[in-house]
Design a protein around this motif. Structure first.
Motif: not given
Ligand code: AHR
Length: 501
Positions: A24, A26, A70, A96, A177, A241, A243, A291, A351-352, A357
């Motif tokens: 990814f 962005e 993203g 951002w 967000w 997604h 994390y 992601e 990602a990414q 990251i």
């Molecule tokens: O990868 C960073 C961000 O994480 C992306 O922009 C978003 O899709 C997610 O919240």
């Protein structure tokens, strides 16, 4: 401690879609500007793209790269990034809180993707915009010529269409967000109508509808049920997604988190099945896990950058997680989960890819370097293509708050579709003890070890940097095949890849 088991050639999980190892890029932080694009860099090519970064992406053999976001995509006008560079507007990026120069747009990214030997996976803006923008962008990208948007592309220097196959219908539309966040009902309708319009243009494209941004979202998993209710017969994938973080500093719990990932995949696979039955549909929908990564090291630094500034900087240092050895083990476990669930997860995007990251970092004007997590991704991408096999391994295990039996050894197995080698990806999560592995190889004929790579023996918090990259693979030894059984010791806290030819 021993882990004894079998891998049998009759017990296949699935063919692995190579796009499981996607990534990814962005328009965020330094991913694009001073990441892939730096016209003044000594290695920059004629398009201003860093050749040193391209070389690393080629080494990773990344099959597909999602772009341009993203969160960024939800307030992005793709038309800002076409035409003469000097005429392109500077925009304020609301996701951002930065300035976007638009010096890189679809033409530049497409050229970069070709040079990096990867395919594009494009997202349309369903936040601030909608169906009309999506159909225009698709026509610009995929129509040969003789129409307004395709002729504009030709005028802008690209004669042939790019024929992009994979399209995301927005990004994380469940998130507060997100610019233009929607309820599941609102999004389901918009996604359905957008898919209808895009398919009216080209039935052969593949569409990804947004699932949950995380299993922690309050709307999960009702979101998926509602969205698929609207879109099941119009889309090919639902995105997920996730994390991972270790703020608590609890290694055992951190490294067990792929149990949660497994549960997430299983739950959405069930929602897909229920919806299929409800619709009396003959088609299948799969998961695009577009992601995933470890993301927490940079949280504090980002808070300072985002809260402490009043301006709109261009390409600031955001989400620049510096990964450690512990994260190698985590990424290894996550990739193992995807390989084991290759029956339902067809697309995956780390990602990414660069600076944000990311496994690849750059110094402006200086070197590009490999983070610790570059390596498990490299090995899975290069050697994890083919057929995924079930493994039945009786490993000693431990308990966490969220999983009763977490096997210390996390293993996946893939038979290559190119050279026929059987590859085992192994993580030992035990913090002090080696585990003796003993796996019967049933139906795979005579095999011997042809490659053995190990990442082990580092402090958990050991990191790489631009000058030195101490966390890197070494050649392993001691694993052998004897009378059809793979045997040997797997060191505590280690990542191992063993190929049997
Ligand atoms: O990868 C960073 C961000 O994480 C992306 O922009 C978003 O899709 C997610 O919240």
């Amino acid at each position: 401690m021993r882990a004894v088991g079998t891998v049998h050639r009759d017990y296949k999980i699935s063919t692995i879609d190579p796009r499981l190892y996607g990534s990814f890029v962005e328009h965020l932080g330094r991913a694009v500007y001073s990441g892939i694009y730096e016209p003044d860099h000594p290695t920059a090519d004629e398009n201003g793209m860093r050749q040193d970064v391209i070389d690393l992406v080629r080494e990773l053999d990344v099959p597909v790269v999602r772009y341009p976001g993203g969160n960024f995509v939800s307030a992005y006008n793709w038309e800002d990034g076409i035409g003469p560079k000097e005429d392109r507007p500077v925009r304020l990026d609301l996701a951002w809180h930065t300035s976007e120069s638009n010096q890189v747009g679809i033409h530049e990214f497409a050229d970069w993707a070709k040079a990096a030997n990867t395919e594009m996976m494009l997202a349309v803006n369903l936040g601030s915009r909608g169906l009309d923008e999506a159909r225009a962008f698709l026509e610009y990208v995929n129509h040969p010529g003789g129409s307004y948007w395709s002729d504009l592309r030709r005028k802008n220097g690209r004669e042939e269409p790019w024929n992009v196959k994979l399209w995301c219908l927005g990004n994380e539309m469940d998130g507060p967000w997100q610019i233009g966040q929607k309820t599941a009902e609102e999004y389901g309708r918009v996604a359905f109508e957008t898919a209808k319009a895009m398919r009216a243009f080209d039935k052969s494209i593949e569409l990804v509808v947004c699932g949950s941004s995380s299993p922690k979202m309050p709307t999960y998993p009702a979101w998926e049920a509602t969205v698929l209710d609207y879109t099941y017969d119009s889309v090919d994938y639902i995105s997920l997604h996730m994390y991972f973080e270790n703020h608590a500093g609890d290694t055992a719990a951190y490294l067990a988190q792929n149990a949660r990932l497994d549960d997430y995949i299983e739950t959405i696979a069930s929602v897909i099945k229920v919806t299929k039955a409800k619709k009396r549909s003959k088609k299948d929908v799969y998961i695009s896990f577009d992601e995933w990564n470890v993301w927490y090291h940079s949280n504090e630094a980002d808070r300072k950058v985002l809260e402490g500034r009043d301006g709109w900087p261009h390409a600031p240092e955001l989400l620049e997680d510096i990964y450690n050895f512990e994260d190698v083990l985590q990424v290894g476990c996550i990739l193992n989960t995807f390989i084991r669930r290759a029956d339902v997860v067809k697309v995956g995007c780390l990602a990414q890819l660069v600076n944000v990251i990311a496994p690849i970092m750059t110094v402006p004007g200086g070197p590009a370097w490999r983070q610790t997590t570059y390596y498990p991704y490299l090995f899975a991408s290069r050697y994890g293509r083919g057929t995924s096999y079930q493994l039945s391994i009786d490993s000693p295990s431990y308990a966490t708050d969220f999983a009763e039996k977490v096997p210390y050894l996390d293993v996946s197995a893939v038979e290559s579709d190119t050279d026929g080698a059987l590859t085992l990806f192994i993580v030992n999560r035990h913090q002090t003890d080696a585990i003796t592995l003993d796996v019967a190889l049933e139906g795979f004929g005579d095999r011997k070890v042809i490659m053995d790579k190990v990442i082990a023996g580092h402090e958990l918090k050991a990191v790489n940097g631009p000058e030195k990259q101490p966390v890197a693979p070494a050649d392993g030894s001691g694993l052998t095949v004897e009378e059809g059984r793979l045997k040997g010791e797997i060191a505590p806290l280690s990542y191992r890849m063993i190929r049997l030819g």
